[in-house]
Scaffold this motif. Structure first.
Motif, PDB file in Angstrom:
ATOM      1  N   SER A  41       0.893  -1.197  -0.089  1.00 49.51           N
ATOM      2  CA  SER A  41       0.049   0.044  -0.073  1.00 49.51           C
ATOM      3  C   SER A  41       0.772   1.406  -0.055  1.00 49.51           C
ATOM      4  O   SER A  41       0.306   2.427  -0.042  1.00 49.51           O
ATOM      5  N   THR A  42       2.108   1.118  -0.145  1.00 58.24           N
ATOM      6  CA  THR A  42       3.159   2.124  -0.111  1.00 58.24           C
ATOM      7  C   THR A  42       3.042   3.108   1.227  1.00 58.24           C
ATOM      8  O   THR A  42       3.504   4.193   1.356  1.00 58.24           O
ATOM      9  N   GLN A  43       2.433   2.384   2.114  1.00 61.79           N
ATOM     10  CA  GLN A  43       2.494   3.178   3.298  1.00 61.79           C
ATOM     11  C   GLN A  43       4.045   3.198   4.206  1.00 61.79           C
ATOM     12  O   GLN A  43       4.175   3.712   4.927  1.00 61.79           O
ATOM     13  N   LYS A  44       4.948   2.088   3.791  1.00 61.76           N
ATOM     14  CA  LYS A  44       5.876   1.849   4.550  1.00 61.76           C
ATOM     15  C   LYS A  44       7.076   1.621   3.048  1.00 61.76           C
ATOM     16  O   LYS A  44       6.793   0.877   2.340  1.00 61.76           O
ATOM     17  N   PRO A  45       8.252   1.898   3.280  1.00 58.85           N
ATOM     18  CA  PRO A  45       9.373   1.715   2.293  1.00 58.85           C
ATOM     19  C   PRO A  45       9.724   0.189   2.370  1.00 58.85           C
ATOM     20  O   PRO A  45       9.379  -0.317   3.576  1.00 58.85           O
ATOM     21  N   TYR A  46      10.019  -0.119   1.568  1.00 62.46           N
ATOM     22  CA  TYR A  46      10.640  -1.662   1.655  1.00 62.46           C
ATOM     23  C   TYR A  46      11.983  -1.589   2.407  1.00 62.46           C
ATOM     24  O   TYR A  46      12.766  -0.757   2.161  1.00 62.46           O
ATOM     25  N   PRO A  47      11.884  -2.593   3.401  1.00 58.58           N
ATOM     26  CA  PRO A  47      12.962  -2.500   4.475  1.00 58.58           C
ATOM     27  C   PRO A  47      14.414  -2.908   4.249  1.00 58.58           C
ATOM     28  O   PRO A  47      15.377  -2.353   4.817  1.00 58.58           O
ATOM     29  N   TYR A  48      14.723  -3.582   3.106  1.00 57.97           N
ATOM     30  CA  TYR A  48      15.989  -4.153   2.566  1.00 57.97           C
ATOM     31  C   TYR A  48      16.107  -3.907   0.988  1.00 57.97           C
ATOM     32  O   TYR A  48      16.181  -4.726   0.186  1.00 57.97           O
ATOM     33  N   PRO A  49      15.958  -2.930   0.700  1.00 62.36           N
ATOM     34  CA  PRO A  49      16.259  -2.280  -0.909  1.00 62.36           C
ATOM     35  C   PRO A  49      17.805  -2.756  -1.383  1.00 62.36           C
ATOM     36  O   PRO A  49      18.321  -2.570  -0.575  1.00 62.36           O
ATOM     37  N   GLN A  50      17.743  -3.057  -2.520  1.00 64.43           N
ATOM     38  CA  GLN A  50      18.909  -3.346  -3.231  1.00 64.43           C
ATOM     39  C   GLN A  50      19.032  -3.074  -4.434  1.00 64.43           C
ATOM     40  O   GLN A  50      18.117  -3.536  -5.558  1.00 64.43           O
ATOM     41  N   ALA A  51      19.965  -1.918  -5.033  1.00 67.03           N
ATOM     42  CA  ALA A  51      20.177  -1.262  -6.127  1.00 67.03           C
ATOM     43  C   ALA A  51      18.543  -0.703  -6.535  1.00 67.03           C
ATOM     44  O   ALA A  51      18.152  -0.817  -7.784  1.00 67.03           O
ATOM     45  N   GLN A  52      18.074  -0.086  -5.844  1.00 65.67           N
ATOM     46  CA  GLN A  52      16.664   0.605  -5.920  1.00 65.67           C
ATOM     47  C   GLN A  52      15.538  -0.752  -6.483  1.00 65.67           C
ATOM     48  O   GLN A  52      14.445  -0.249  -7.238  1.00 65.67           O
ATOM     49  N   HIS A  53      15.689  -1.798  -6.135  1.00 64.56           N
ATOM     50  CA  HIS A  53      14.649  -2.852  -6.277  1.00 64.56           C
ATOM     51  C   HIS A  53      14.311  -3.600  -4.891  1.00 64.56           C
ATOM     52  O   HIS A  53      15.344  -3.625  -4.120  1.00 64.56           O
ATOM     53  N   ALA A  54      13.113  -4.246  -4.871  1.00 67.33           N
ATOM     54  CA  ALA A  54      12.906  -5.211  -3.871  1.00 67.33           C
ATOM     55  C   ALA A  54      13.072  -6.484  -4.401  1.00 67.33           C
ATOM     56  O   ALA A  54      12.382  -7.135  -5.371  1.00 67.33           O
ATOM     57  N   LEU A  55      13.779  -7.355  -4.123  1.00 60.11           N
ATOM     58  CA  LEU A  55      14.186  -8.779  -4.510  1.00 60.11           C
ATOM     59  C   LEU A  55      13.389  -9.495  -3.135  1.00 60.11           C
ATOM     60  O   LEU A  55      13.723  -9.757  -2.255  1.00 60.11           O
ATOM     61  N   MET A  56      12.156 -10.333  -3.887  1.00 63.76           N
ATOM     62  CA  MET A  56      11.322 -10.971  -2.895  1.00 63.76           C
ATOM     63  C   MET A  56      11.235 -12.339  -3.401  1.00 63.76           C
ATOM     64  O   MET A  56      11.135 -12.642  -4.899  1.00 63.76           O
ATOM     65  N   ALA A  57      10.808 -13.026  -2.593  1.00 67.05           N
ATOM     66  CA  ALA A  57      10.320 -14.645  -2.979  1.00 67.05           C
ATOM     67  C   ALA A  57       9.016 -14.725  -2.153  1.00 67.05           C
ATOM     68  O   ALA A  57       8.902 -14.706  -1.209  1.00 67.05           O
ATOM     69  N   ILE A  58       8.061 -14.987  -3.428  1.00 66.35           N
ATOM     70  CA  ILE A  58       6.760 -15.346  -2.726  1.00 66.35           C
ATOM     71  C   ILE A  58       6.592 -16.850  -3.014  1.00 66.35           C
ATOM     72  O   ILE A  58       6.512 -17.207  -4.055  1.00 66.35           O
ATOM     73  N   GLN A  59       6.231 -17.514  -1.749  1.00 67.67           N
ATOM     74  CA  GLN A  59       5.887 -18.710  -1.964  1.00 67.67           C
ATOM     75  C   GLN A  59       4.505 -19.014  -1.423  1.00 67.67           C
ATOM     76  O   GLN A  59       3.879 -18.670  -0.602  1.00 67.67           O
ATOM     77  N   PHE A  60       3.758 -20.050  -2.218  1.00 69.26           N
ATOM     78  CA  PHE A  60       2.301 -20.381  -2.182  1.00 69.26           C
ATOM     79  C   PHE A  60       2.025 -21.460  -2.631  1.00 69.26           C
ATOM     80  O   PHE A  60       2.780 -22.386  -3.371  1.00 69.26           O
ATOM     81  N   TRP A  61       0.913 -21.935  -1.942  1.00 69.91           N
ATOM     82  CA  TRP A  61       0.537 -23.524  -2.309  1.00 69.91           C
ATOM     83  C   TRP A  61      -0.886 -23.674  -2.023  1.00 69.91           C
ATOM     84  O   TRP A  61      -1.565 -22.977  -1.046  1.00 69.91           O
ATOM     85  N   ASP A  62      -1.619 -24.772  -2.435  1.00 69.50           N
ATOM     86  CA  ASP A  62      -2.936 -25.039  -2.112  1.00 69.50           C
ATOM     87  C   ASP A  62      -2.930 -25.949  -0.816  1.00 69.50           C
ATOM     88  O   ASP A  62      -2.348 -26.907  -1.059  1.00 69.50           O
ATOM     89  N   PRO A  63      -3.537 -25.388   0.040  1.00 69.04           N
ATOM     90  CA  PRO A  63      -3.476 -26.023   1.499  1.00 69.04           C
ATOM     91  C   PRO A  63      -4.041 -27.493   1.494  1.00 69.04           C
ATOM     92  O   PRO A  63      -3.846 -28.244   2.198  1.00 69.04           O
ATOM     93  N   LYS A  64      -5.038 -27.626   0.217  1.00 67.61           N
ATOM     94  CA  LYS A  64      -5.793 -28.912   0.102  1.00 67.61           C
ATOM     95  C   LYS A  64      -5.121 -29.976  -0.510  1.00 67.61           C
ATOM     96  O   LYS A  64      -5.459 -31.139  -0.616  1.00 67.61           O
ATOM     97  N   ALA A  65      -3.902 -29.672  -1.388  1.00 63.91           N
ATOM     98  CA  ALA A  65      -3.190 -30.528  -1.988  1.00 63.91           C
ATOM     99  C   ALA A  65      -1.732 -30.796  -1.281  1.00 63.91           C
ATOM    100  O   ALA A  65      -1.305 -30.043  -0.392  1.00 63.91           O
ATOM    101  N   SER A  66      -1.198 -31.748  -1.851  1.00 60.55           N
ATOM    102  CA  SER A  66       0.132 -32.118  -1.290  1.00 60.55           C
ATOM    103  C   SER A  66       1.219 -31.874  -2.132  1.00 60.55           C
ATOM    104  O   SER A  66       2.425 -32.092  -1.712  1.00 60.55           O
ATOM    105  N   ALA A  67       1.043 -31.206  -3.230  1.00 62.18           N
ATOM    106  CA  ALA A  67       2.077 -30.846  -4.107  1.00 62.18           C
ATOM    107  C   ALA A  67       3.041 -29.946  -3.644  1.00 62.18           C
ATOM    108  O   ALA A  67       2.821 -29.193  -2.665  1.00 62.18           O
ATOM    109  N   GLU A  68       4.155 -29.607  -4.234  1.00 62.50           N
ATOM    110  CA  GLU A  68       5.217 -28.903  -3.751  1.00 62.50           C
ATOM    111  C   GLU A  68       4.801 -27.418  -3.947  1.00 62.50           C
ATOM    112  O   GLU A  68       4.212 -27.228  -4.911  1.00 62.50           O
TER     113      GLU A  68
END
Length: 343
Positions: A41-68
């Motif tokens: 929501s841009t209320q807060k700066p990205y806390p760990y900027p690197q070369a004017q970028h946010a480098l993020m990993a977003i991990q997600f899964w279906d809680p009803k499935a057993s897949a990786e």
């Protein structure tokens, strides 16, 4: 985006996924959902900027499935205040909706359509290994096939010269499981025996680990010994390994020892401190000393400019770094270095 989906968090929620966000730029560490909401929501700066970028990993899964779980490694641009550029976030989300829709899991072929996305990137080998190791711990999965061999090596049972079969992933698993079994004790006993070929990548993995006090004390002693012996390689490894230790007093002692040493204006050491130990520079007096040292770097490359740009982008440091522009107490050398930023 649609009227009902305005953020990545909402997109992930609308898909019915369970998800987590990690910074994977400065170090691999989780960003809690409340903080991520403020970032989006841009209320807060990205806390760990690197070369004017946010480098993020977003991990997600279906809680009803057993897949990786699925993972998006994202490199999102930040503005001059290190806040997320919402238009880029929207662009990525729209590309996801067009390629996949809100059914984010269950179709690897559709996920593959995002590989050429301008916001998707591939982290370096150290970060990938650290992320994989942390995820396996959090999901209570077994470590990689390299972990037990790494444990055996670090216990000293194989011989310190038998390091050629040690894998980065094994070192990452060890660092992520530092508090398991006898791992910490093995590390403390092994550190002074390790060849640089093992010690350096192990230190790179420990950057992501809040090493306990006993290990931090040992690393501080090793750092002081490296200074006495002018061993720059060991000094860098000690700084990297201790950088995320919760015992902040020991971390500050380590940095202060470097700031008053023969390596005070060494380009590599200054870059390690700025890149991995930025939190200790929140003390204005220490920051001033560090910037004075950085201004004295004798190097053809514009190291001071890159360090200044790196630190001024960090929200907790920005006010202190900018205050130096107005300080009348800085040296002539630092004044010249600052002046060169605007010439």
């Amino acid at each position: 985006m649609t009227a009902n989906i305005a953020t990545l968090a909402q997109l992930l929620d609308a898909a019915g996924t369970t998800w987590r966000v990690y910074d994977i730029g400065r170090r691999v560490q989780k960003i809690d959902k409340a903080t991520f909401a403020q970032i989006e929501s841009t209320q807060k700066p990205y806390p760990y900027p690197q070369a004017q970028h946010a480098l993020m990993a977003i991990q997600f899964w279906d809680p009803k499935a057993s897949a990786e779980p699925y993972v998006w490694f994202l490199k999102m641009p930040l503005d001059e205040q290190s806040k997320l550029v919402a238009a880029s976030r929207d662009h990525f989300a729209n590309m996801v909706l067009e390629a996949i829709g809100t059914q984010l899991t269950g179709n690897d072929e559709q996920q593959g359509q995002l590989d050429n996305n301008p916001y998707v990137f591939t982290p370096n080998a150290n970060k990938r290994a650290a992320f994989n190791a942390q995820i396996k711990v959090e999901l209570r999965q077994s470590a990689s096939q390299y972990y037990e061999h790494t444990q055996l090596y670090l216990s000293g049972k194989l011989g310190w010269d038998q390091w050629h079969s040690i894998a980065v992933q094994g070192l990452a698993d060890f660092a992520a499981r530092f508090d398991h079994g006898d791992n910490e004790r093995a590390f403390i006993n092994a550190w002074h025996h390790l060849p640089q070929a093992v010690r350096q990548p192990l230190a790179a993995q420990l950057e992501n680990t809040p090493v306990p006090t006993h290990s931090a004390e040992m690393l501080l002693q090793s750092l002081n010994q490296s200074l006495a012996n002018s061993d720059k390689a060991l000094l860098i490894d000690c700084l990297r390994a201790i950088s995320f230790a919760p015992a902040t007093g020991l971390v500050e002692q380590a940095v202060d020892a470097v700031l008053t040493s023969q390596f005070a204006s060494d380009a590599d050491l200054c870059q390690v401190i700025a890149g991995r130990l930025w939190a200790v520079l929140e003390k204005p007096e220490r920051l001033a000393q560090f910037m004075e040292n950085s201004a004295a770097i004798d190097d053809e490359q514009p190291v001071f400019a890159s360090i200044f740009a790196d630190l001024v982008a960090i929200d907790t440091l920005r006010p202190h770094v900018l205050a130096m522009l107005r300080s009348e107490e800085r040296s002539e050398q630092l004044s010249r270095a600052i002046g060169s930023l605007f010439s």
